[in-house]
Design an enzyme around this catalytic site. Structure first.
Site, PDB file in Angstrom:
ATOM      1  CG  HIS A  49      -1.872   2.417   6.478  1.00 47.08           C
ATOM      2  ND1 HIS A  49      -0.699   3.267   5.176  1.00 47.08           N
ATOM      3  CD2 HIS A  49      -2.561   3.431   6.505  1.00 47.08           C
ATOM      4  CE1 HIS A  49      -1.751   4.249   5.022  1.00 47.08           C
ATOM      5  NE2 HIS A  49      -2.677   4.439   5.645  1.00 47.08           N
TER       6      HIS A  49
ATOM      7  NE  ARG B 194       1.117   0.041  -1.517  1.00 47.90           N
ATOM      8  CZ  ARG B 194       1.647   0.632  -1.214  1.00 47.90           C
ATOM      9  NH1 ARG B 194       2.794  -0.638   0.206  1.00 47.90           N
ATOM     10  NH2 ARG B 194       1.655   1.892  -0.306  1.00 47.90           N
TER      11      ARG B 194
ATOM     12  N   GLY C 171      -0.063  11.166  -0.517  1.00 51.45           N
ATOM     13  CA  GLY C 171      -0.948  10.646   0.202  1.00 51.45           C
ATOM     14  C   GLY C 171       0.249   9.538   0.807  1.00 51.45           C
TER      15      GLY C 171
ATOM     16  CD  GLU D  89      -0.749   2.350  -3.019  1.00 49.61           C
ATOM     17  OE1 GLU D  89      -1.919   2.353  -3.468  1.00 49.61           O
ATOM     18  OE2 GLU D  89      -0.770   1.666  -2.002  1.00 49.61           O
TER      19      GLU D  89
ATOM     20  CD  GLU E 226      -7.437   6.139  -2.898  1.00 48.09           C
ATOM     21  OE1 GLU E 226      -6.681   6.581  -2.471  1.00 48.09           O
ATOM     22  OE2 GLU E 226      -7.510   4.610  -2.410  1.00 48.09           O
TER      23      GLU E 226
END
Length: 299
Positions: free
Chosen positions: A9, A18, A40, A106, A115
């Site tokens: 993270h 991003r 998420g 994301e 995912e």
């Protein structure tokens, strides 16, 4: 606490392009007083951006109890309990007291769909999003391209390295995907081809195409097939892990091939295979590729 999780993270938070892309997209998507769902949520960065752009309340959904514990500390430290509700569990079972105006997430993997972002957001949108609600990102596309490395990665195992042969190493490598951060841009031998293009939200998702042909547009030495994602976040806002950029936290997906000379007019037949449901669906390296060169003028 798993320190590797925190480091992951940390790397994502340090990815400035991003964050800027999501900041611009949420500025467009969020109206004052909106209810926003962050799927998420992790360290709550998207939730915080939504609040900055005027969200009335954010429901931050996190399935991993370890990350939910971190998120709870962030909520408490910033006194956000009146503006942000942390929901621990599977977003696909989420219920809200009123429909949401914006759904943000994301969950793009290095390849894009590993995912199951499109599937998850489709279910969440149908459960909690207003009919005219907004989703960020709006689309997620996976592309493949034939490449020649520039003196790095799998391209090093060739017949001339400092005047010596290293191509014997190719005989030791089993067919398997890996992830790569480019030091130098690769040479594209084909134009990128879309193998999955999914609208995100109620429209559902598109499963990867089982097969494609990549026409070779320039002669060279075929080293690998590269896979990457492109996400359409909002009008004029796009995020992709290729071409890469300094600080990008996503690697590209690489399927190495035996070094092969190809000519313009040749084609590379590719068949992208997702892992069977069960374990490993979140790992890009579990996806496989079957491929072969079709020479120009041959069937």
């Amino acid at each position: 606490m798993d320190q590797r999780l925190l480091l992951m993270h940390q790397t994502m938070l340090a990815d400035a392009p991003r964050l800027r892309a999501y900041d611009r997209a949420l500025e467009q998507a969020v109206d004052p007083g909106d209810v926003v769902v962050d799927v998420g949520a992790g360290t709550l960065v998207l939730s915080l951006l939504a609040l900055r752009h005027g969200a009335g309340h954010v429901y931050a959904v996190e399935a991993d109890p370890r990350m939910a514990e971190v998120a709870a500390r962030i909520v408490e430290a910033n006194d956000l309990k009146d503006r942000l509700t942390l929901v621990v569990g599977d977003a696909r079972t989420l219920r809200l007291p009123r429909p949401a105006d914006v759904l943000v997430s994301e969950m793009m993997g290095n390849l894009g769909p590993e995912e199951e972002m499109a599937e998850v957001l489709g279910l969440v949108a149908r459960r909690v999003l207003r009919p005219d609600g907004r989703v960020v990102p709006r689309r997620l596309e996976t592309r493949l391209a034939a490449i020649e490395f520039d003196a790095e990665g799998w391209g090093l195992w060739g017949p001339d390295f400092l005047g010596h042969r290293l191509d014997v190493v190719q005989e030791l490598v089993e067919p398997q995907a890996h992830l790569h951060f480019f030091q130098r841009p690769p040479r594209l031998l084909s134009e990128p081809a879309s193998v999955a293009d999914s609208p995100l939200g109620r429209a559902g998702s598109a499963r990867p195409r089982s097969s494609r042909r990549l026409p070779i547009v320039r002669a060279g030495t075929l080293h690998a097939v590269m896979g990457y994602f492109t996400a359409d976040l909002a009008d004029g806002v796009e995020l992709s892990n290729f071409p890469s950029y300094p600080g990008c936290n996503w690697a590209v997906w690489i399927w190495p091939l035996r070094h092969t000379r190809v000519a313009e007019g040749d084609e590379l037949r590719v068949d992208l295979r997702r892992p069977r449901s069960g374990g490993g669906v979140r790992l890009a390296t579990d996806w496989r590729l079957d491929c072969g060169v079709v020479r120009a003028g041959r069937p």
